[in-house]
Enzyme design. Sequence first.
Site, PDB file in Angstrom:
ATOM      1  N   HIS A 102      25.825  43.278  35.582  1.00  0.00           N
ATOM      2  CA  HIS A 102      25.048  43.312  36.824  1.00  0.00           C
ATOM      3  C   HIS A 102      25.932  43.897  37.905  1.00  0.00           C
ATOM      4  O   HIS A 102      26.975  43.325  38.255  1.00  0.00           O
ATOM      5  CB  HIS A 102      24.577  41.912  37.219  1.00  0.00           C
ATOM      6  N   CYS A 103      25.526  45.045  38.428  1.00  0.00           N
ATOM      7  CA  CYS A 103      26.340  45.762  39.411  1.00  0.00           C
ATOM      8  C   CYS A 103      25.934  45.341  40.817  1.00  0.00           C
ATOM      9  O   CYS A 103      24.783  45.555  41.229  1.00  0.00           O
ATOM     10  CB  CYS A 103      26.174  47.274  39.235  1.00  0.00           C
TER      11      CYS A 103
END
Length: 462
Positions: free
Chosen positions: A176-177
């Site tokens: 998850h960026c």
Amino acid sequence: MAWNETKLKRLYQVWKGSNKFLCGGRLIFGPDASSLYLSTILILAPSVTFLIKMYLKMEDPRTKHSKLSIPILAVCWILTLLDIFFLFMTSSRDPGIVPRNLKPPESADGPDSTTPSMEWVSGRTPNIRLPRVKDVKIKNGHTVKVKFCDTCLLYRPPRASHCSICNNCVQRFDHHCPWVGQCIGVRNYRFFFMFISTSTTLCIYVFVFSWLNIFQRHMDERISIWKAISEDVLSDILIVYSFITVWFVGGLTIFHSYLIWTNQTTYENFRYRYDKKENPYNRGVLGNLREIFLSKITPSLNKFRSFVKEEDYMMMVETPTSNLVNSKEKIDIEMGGGGGRVVEEGRKSYSLPELLRNLNYEDLEDDCEEDDLKAKDHHHNEGISPSFDPFFTSECGVHEDEENGQESRRSSSDDDVDAGKQVSEGKDEGYEQKWSTGSINTNARSEDGTSSPQSTSPMLRK
């Protein structure tokens, strides 16, 4: 049935994940989509500054070969637009969310079946026992293990994982960026790599041409290089900014290039360590590159604009199905942390220390006193003298023993009442004298600080 009675809503309106939807469910963002503003500013600020710098240089009559600034401006503008485009393509599309089940799947294995972890999923559906982990075969013949997701009520596909931020299971979950505010999965990994590689190219481009501007000023004006640096403030700022930024985006680009060549995800690289064992998904360098960049992007498994019954999704329970407590929850319970909170009716939560403070200890003391009275009555009726604990004595206990002894002796015989009284009084006086003497000696020793807690017992002193 009427339209209003069915309570139909679009899927994105009743979706249990933490995503944010725009344009009627056509665009899907993560819960931290506000970080897009920061990422956009970090891209546009140096790019626009560089464009302004090059335009001013092109309009300066002292600049030689000013027409060379036009292609430099054009390339910078194209890189900036591509960077913003890949950023929004990464953050605004479905990363590969796995549809949730409304009910747990039926068990294909009996209760006596063995699983790799010997752990079963039960609790919400007591009649169905599902193995926590099971083996499945992938296309190349390898066998991999998949886990059951308590939130989505399904066995995750191979390479899928549940994102705790978006609250979804994502196909080929990478990470998850926070910079794009979205999970990186099978449907947007290609755009994510193009985003970080374009950002790296843009940083290097601005860094190089900022130095060229300083060097050209040094040559045209016949001044020292240090004086040219001190006079060109905008180029100095762009050089420092690009140098710092390229370490982050450049490092990400190199790392993800390695992951693409070996067909790994960030999650797999940190968890499974395929460098120590065989990677079942590795197809060779050319096959891996073809899979990432030349293969067709899989369509979304969710039709977020389709109509569904609202009551079906309102009945979905988001709490975990497993009634097993892991080691972390046990530690939280023992420490009185978040894992040791009890939820009562009214949705009020209390920690274990708060529950202990709210207990009515007066009722407990009353119950203990009633039990003691019943035990004494039983001993009195049976003619059994209560046991004497030499490690826990008190004056009240001594007097109670004396009274019980007197009553028992009175009931023995009417003819020997006087003799019994004399004997009991003599014994009582001697016992009280010993007890009082022992108490005085104990108090004296306690004042000197040399006595132990067990020295209060007269039997130990004997």
